[in-house]
Design a protein around this motif. Sequence first.
Motif: not given
Length: 394
Positions: A4, A7-8, A11, A109, A114-116, A118, A374, A377
């Motif tokens: 998580k 991701r941030r 982002h 994003h 951004d999740g991808h 991570s 998130d 995730l």
Amino acid sequence: MDIKELRREFHRIPEIGFKEYKTTKRIISYLKNMENGKLIYGKALYGEAEISNDADIDEGYTGALIEFGQAPFFMFRADIDALPVLESSSDEHIPKKLGFRSTIEGNMHACGHDGHISIALKLAEKFNSDPSLYSGRGVRILFQPAEEGVQGAAKIPVFVTKDVDKMIGYHIGLGEPEGFIGVGSTNFLGVKKLFVKFFGKAAHAANNPEDGISALNMALAFINLNRTLIEDSKKKRVMNIGMIHGGNAMNIIMDEITLGIDLRSIDNDVLDEMYETILKTSRSISESIGGSSSVEIEGEARGYVEEDGDLMDKVSKKLENAGIKTTINPNFGASEDVTKYILDVKKNGGKAIHLLFGADLAGSHHSSTFDFNDDNLEKYYEATLLTYKSMLED
């Protein structure tokens, strides 16, 4: 690594295609610490050098690849670019509220990449720490630039899928309900993004218009003709002209005009047929009045329909047994250049599958309010790893 927080982190630094400088360097900073992996980036990733070099990144050689083990390889692909979208500054927007809103004004994003990233970094960490997961074979994880303009996959050489016999791609959202994982995404639209240019001859619009050759007239004839020849929703073929640029003054016959055209079809043969029609009509129209034309492909992705029912059923059962709800054959309904790798792997006799990660979105994809929870995730990562294990059982 906390997925998580990853991701941030990403982002906050959204960058558009082939300008993912900070993003690539940050990805590499994590991958360089993985002693069991072989890291490839810079010109080496693009097949233009033998050795990876940090200096290449600032020249636009963005993206990275890490390998664990030896061929045959199982490949994962994550896209890393963002969009030229101004992110919402509303206090209700979670990234703003929690302090991870974009720090690059005008970029965002807004599609979940951004999740991808991570998920892919978490997978790399897992494979690095547990070589038994790929015993007797190998794993490749590709962090691909420039998906949004469907240009990135075309620039990455074929060596990426060489010796790859299995593959997973994935995407967050796109209609998949929260709490579900879509197995075997289908109906990827093929797309060709074109710049069609017409060249004429300038002349004074009042004194001697007869000496000019109007690029505008060529473009108008081209548009009218191709709407008749190409557009047909029943045959799943669509042409959209989203950009028109031309002219320097109101009293001059326009000597050059550029049309930005988006062609889409789920059928690759139909897409190629549309492109050939564009080539023929632009040439014949321009030459008929003494002008000329050119057609440049700016980006493209192939259409794809998932048909491997046995693989979808097997993966779905594996996920369901782990308590993860699934849907089979979710409709992707858009274009994505991940299909290049999927088709390459299948052409070589391998197996590939695409997953959709269910999400209740705060705003639609590509919008200023796009956001996903998130907290999910970790579940997306677990589903991807379970899919990998299921596919290895063949």
